[in-house]
Design a protein around this motif. Structure first.
Motif, PDB file in Angstrom:
ATOM      1  N   MET A   1     -16.876  -0.781   7.876  1.00  9.69           N
ATOM      2  CA  MET A   1     -15.515  -1.057   7.399  1.00  9.69           C
ATOM      3  C   MET A   1     -15.598  -1.967   6.181  1.00  9.69           C
ATOM      4  SD  MET A   1     -13.149   0.443   9.204  1.00  9.69           S
ATOM      5  CE  MET A   1     -11.694  -0.410   8.628  1.00  9.69           C
ATOM      6  N   THR A   2     -14.743  -1.708   5.212  1.00  9.95           N
ATOM      7  CA  THR A   2     -14.674  -2.571   4.044  1.00  9.95           C
ATOM      8  C   THR A   2     -13.211  -2.651   3.595  1.00  9.95           C
ATOM      9  OG1 THR A   2     -15.624  -2.973   1.870  1.00  9.95           O
ATOM     10  CG2 THR A   2     -15.205  -0.687   2.424  1.00  9.95           C
ATOM     11  N   GLY A   3     -12.928  -3.413   2.530  1.00  9.22           N
ATOM     12  CA  GLY A   3     -11.519  -3.617   2.159  1.00  9.22           C
ATOM     13  C   GLY A   3     -11.260  -3.496   0.681  1.00  9.22           C
ATOM     14  N   LEU A   4      -9.979  -3.449   0.337  1.00  9.38           N
ATOM     15  CA  LEU A   4      -9.535  -3.380  -1.061  1.00  9.38           C
ATOM     16  C   LEU A   4      -8.219  -4.137  -1.192  1.00  9.38           C
ATOM     17  CD1 LEU A   4      -9.800   0.379  -2.181  1.00  9.38           C
ATOM     18  CD2 LEU A   4     -11.029  -1.537  -3.190  1.00  9.38           C
ATOM     19  N   ASP A   5      -7.913  -4.524  -2.417  1.00  9.18           N
ATOM     20  CA  ASP A   5      -6.586  -5.083  -2.706  1.00  9.18           C
ATOM     21  C   ASP A   5      -6.154  -4.496  -4.044  1.00  9.18           C
ATOM     22  OD1 ASP A   5      -4.292  -6.526  -2.879  1.00  9.18           O
ATOM     23  OD2 ASP A   5      -5.245  -8.479  -3.152  1.00  9.18           O
ATOM     24  N   CYS A   6      -5.352  -3.442  -4.007  1.00 11.19           N
ATOM     25  CA  CYS A   6      -5.016  -2.683  -5.222  1.00 11.19           C
ATOM     26  C   CYS A   6      -3.656  -3.104  -5.775  1.00 11.19           C
ATOM     27  CB  CYS A   6      -4.981  -1.187  -4.916  1.00 11.19           C
ATOM     28  SG  CYS A   6      -6.466  -0.612  -4.128  1.00 11.19           S
ATOM     29  N   THR A   7      -3.373  -2.648  -6.996  1.00  8.25           N
ATOM     30  CA  THR A   7      -2.109  -3.033  -7.634  1.00  8.25           C
ATOM     31  C   THR A   7      -0.934  -2.253  -7.047  1.00  8.25           C
ATOM     32  OG1 THR A   7      -2.392  -1.353  -9.337  1.00  8.25           O
ATOM     33  CG2 THR A   7      -3.218  -3.565  -9.832  1.00  8.25           C
ATOM     34  N   ILE A   8       0.238  -2.827  -7.232  1.00  6.40           N
ATOM     35  CA  ILE A   8       1.468  -2.181  -6.751  1.00  6.40           C
ATOM     36  C   ILE A   8       1.893  -1.074  -7.714  1.00  6.40           C
ATOM     37  CG2 ILE A   8       3.970  -2.637  -6.570  1.00  6.40           C
ATOM     38  CD1 ILE A   8       3.094  -5.328  -5.180  1.00  6.40           C
ATOM     39  N   ILE A   9       1.707  -1.323  -9.008  1.00  5.58           N
ATOM     40  CA  ILE A   9       2.024  -0.289 -10.010  1.00  5.58           C
ATOM     41  C   ILE A   9       0.716   0.400 -10.389  1.00  5.58           C
ATOM     42  CG2 ILE A   9       2.894   0.129 -12.344  1.00  5.58           C
ATOM     43  CD1 ILE A   9       4.792  -2.231 -11.896  1.00  5.58           C
ATOM     44  N   MET A  10       0.727   1.719 -10.285  1.00  9.89           N
ATOM     45  CA  MET A  10      -0.487   2.487 -10.592  1.00  9.89           C
ATOM     46  C   MET A  10      -0.142   3.547 -11.635  1.00  9.89           C
ATOM     47  SD  MET A  10      -1.668   2.948  -6.636  1.00  9.89           S
ATOM     48  CE  MET A  10      -3.237   3.717  -6.959  1.00  9.89           C
ATOM     49  N   HIS A  11      -1.150   4.251 -12.116  1.00 12.16           N
ATOM     50  CA  HIS A  11      -0.924   5.315 -13.096  1.00 12.16           C
ATOM     51  C   HIS A  11       0.064   6.341 -12.506  1.00 12.16           C
ATOM     52  CE1 HIS A  11      -1.594   8.537 -15.875  1.00 12.16           C
ATOM     53  NE2 HIS A  11      -2.415   7.768 -16.595  1.00 12.16           N
ATOM     54  N   PRO A  12       1.103   6.722 -13.268  1.00 11.42           N
ATOM     55  CA  PRO A  12       2.116   7.648 -12.713  1.00 11.42           C
ATOM     56  C   PRO A  12       1.524   8.956 -12.186  1.00 11.42           C
ATOM     57  CG  PRO A  12       2.798   6.826 -14.854  1.00 11.42           C
ATOM     58  CD  PRO A  12       1.410   6.315 -14.640  1.00 11.42           C
TER      59      PRO A  12
END
Ligand code: GAP
Length: 535
Positions: A70-81
């Protein structure tokens, strides 16, 4: 339990407030208060701890086909359309809504209910969106008004059948809308995309339009290759993410249950197609167990497997963890989490382009020019097993939970009224939040019995020592019974009282919130005693 009592407690004790309340509030948005922020954070931390950091990748847990990472991420709220075009959200993430031409209000088609009624030779459908417990009163009042009848003539209303959804009505001309005075003011249902739109950059043109993410999942899919290339994870493995999601819900309702801004706790679990059904079953059961371990045990919690007709075309299995929230009609459950077997739909979409939503297989939908309607990234999102040499697109099992719905369910389950004797032995009703100690916002409260004889000094020292390990609360104001009640409402599992005996034998009383049992421990053992119990 009545929902109103919980809502009132949440506001009074600082679990939850309506967003921007001093300006009248903003529908569908909620703030977590001083107690609520700790409760929700503890739930998210418990999820991350249990699913990610404490997961033992060296041994297969019960029910798992093999060990997994198991691993994790923290991505942006706005992404490429383009992400939302290839995920399907741009075209398909909508609800059907109806507008009222008279009140200018908008409703979700499936959330309007109503009843047929006849009076004075006319038969109409009286629609409503008020809570289930009040809908009978609402439609009766409005039917009387429509037919110009007095309350004492309510018997002149001939009701035909029980409440049914507006979705069952073909002819809108006979419908009295939820806020309308005349018939036929509701439009035919229309599609309404739930994604919030925004503009990125200073130009402000439609070409710069972007969307607030409606789910955290897509950030994981588009980073699949990055995770593979930057770590040594091997299939099977999962990527977890906790973060805000936004949906412009047409009718947010039921406290935080359906909000426009909320938090998700999602895992995308990548596995070999041949073992995917085994992983699906593992995750379904593992996630159900997580809720029961944290206190949602009992008949209010169920695991419901979707029938084939309810599943998305790409899904090879979906189950929901559901809870019988008190605001729902008897026998109905609300979704806390969905566990879906998504096949290779998502990785393939981001690789090859937007797929045909009606396709039973995985054909690329072609535009008029013969090319896919939305081109994918063109990146190779296949996985190559370095041991077997096999190359394939992994299948995905997605346990997708809502942090706010989980918080609400834990609050509903915790709310208890019981009777306890006061100092004079008289039975008094007390309200107690029986939250699992792991998620309780405050773990221990420390009181000096009286504000003299050196008791506050000892109590403050104990409080400071506990605070280094976990959230604690110090209170020396008012009668001790009242101080206990305040902590019961906050869900604090243990109260420590420094009293006359403390001065003689250096011991304090610890009181258990649920059993009301009291026992004495040495002052020096207080921290370890509480730490052990709240684990
Ligand atoms: N990636 C899959 C997905 O987003 P979903 O069933 O739409 O699936 C997952 O959402 C969870 O997110 C739900 O089970 C629920 O707990 C939470 N959720 C969804 N919409 C919500 C809303 N409007 N308000 C609060 N929580 C919501």
């Amino acid at each position: 339990m009545q929902m109103e009592k919980l809502v009132s407690l949440c506001r009074r004790r600082g679990f939850m407030f309506q967003s921007s309340e001093i300006y009248g509030g903003l529908n569908g948005f909620w703030d977590y208060g001083p107690l609520g922020v700790n409760l929700k954070r503890n739930i998210k931390n418990a999820w991350w701890h249990d699913m990610v950091t404490a997961h033992d990748e060296l041994t297969a847990p019960a029910g798992a086909p093999t060990p997994y990472e198991m691993t994790g991420l923290d991505c942006t709220i706005i992404m490429h359309p383009q992400v939302w075009k290839c995920s399907g959200h741009y075209d398909l993430f909508h609800d059907l809504m109806v507008d009222c031409r008279q009140s200018n209000r908008r409703y979700r088609h499936d959330q309007v209910r109503g009843r047929w009624v006849e009076a004075k030779g006319q038969r109409i459908f009286v629609a409503t969106v008020v809570e289930t417990s009040e809908e009978v009163d609402d439609v009766t009042r409005r039917a009387l008004k429509f037919f110009n009848l007095r309350a004492k003539n309510a018997d002149d209303l001939a009701w035909d059948g029980d409440f049914v959804s507006l979705e069952t009505i073909d002819d809108m001309s006979q419908v009295l809308g939820p806020d309308a005075k005349e018939l036929g003011t509701l439009t035919e249902p229309r599609e309404f995309n739930l994604m919030f739109k925004t503009i990125v950059g200073a130009m402000g043109s439609e070409r710069d339009a972007a969307f607030l993410r409606p789910e955290t999942a897509q950030g994981i899919f588009v980073n699949f290759k990055n995770v593979l290339d930057s770590t040594r994870v091997r299939v099977p493995f999962g990527i977890a993410q906790i973060g805000k999601s936004f949906r412009n819900e047409i009718t947010p309702r039921n406290f935080t249950f359906r909000s426009r801004e909320f938090e998700q706790m999602e895992i995308e679990f990548f596995c070999h197609p041949d073992s995917s059904q085994g992983w699906y079953k593992f995750w379904r059961d593992r996630r159900m167990r997580w809720y029961t371990e944290l206190g949602l045990a009992g008949e209010r919690l169920i695991l419901r497997e979707h029938g084939e007709e309810e599943r998305s075309h790409y899904s090879r299995g979906t189950s929901d963890v559901e809870y019988a929230f008190p605001f729902l009609p008897k026998g109905e459950y609300g979704e806390l989490e969905g566990i879906a077997h998504r096949g290779d739909f998502d990785l393939r979409s981001h690789m090859e382009g937007k797929l045909d939503e009606n396709s039973p297989g995985l054909e690329v939908q072609l535009g008029e020019d013969g090319k896919p309607k939305y081109r994918g990234s063109g990146r190779d999102l296949t996985y190559r097993d370095d041991l077997s040499g096999e190359k394939y697109v992994p299948h995905v099992i997605e346990p997708s939970a809502g942090a706010d719905r989980a918080t609400l369910a834990f609050l509903c389950e915790a709310y208890t009224e019981d009777e306890v004797p006061d100092e004079k032995g008289k039975l008094q009703t007390r309200t107690v939040m029986k939250l699992h100690p792991r998620i309780a916002p405050i773990k221990a409260a420390v009181f000096p019995l009286v504000k003299k004889d050196g008791m506050p000094e000892i109590a403050r020292d104990i409080y400071r020592a506990i605070k280094q390990q976990m959230p604690a609360f110090y209170d020396e104001k008012g009668a001790v019974g009242r101080r206990y009640r305040r902590q019961d409402e906050a869900g604090t599992p243990y109260c420590i009282t420094v009293d006359g005996d403390t001065l003689k034998d250096n011991t304090v009383t610890i009181r258990d919130r649920d059993t009301l049992e009291q026992w004495r421990v040495k002052v020096d053992d207080c921290v370890s005693e509480i730490s052990q119990r709240v684990k």
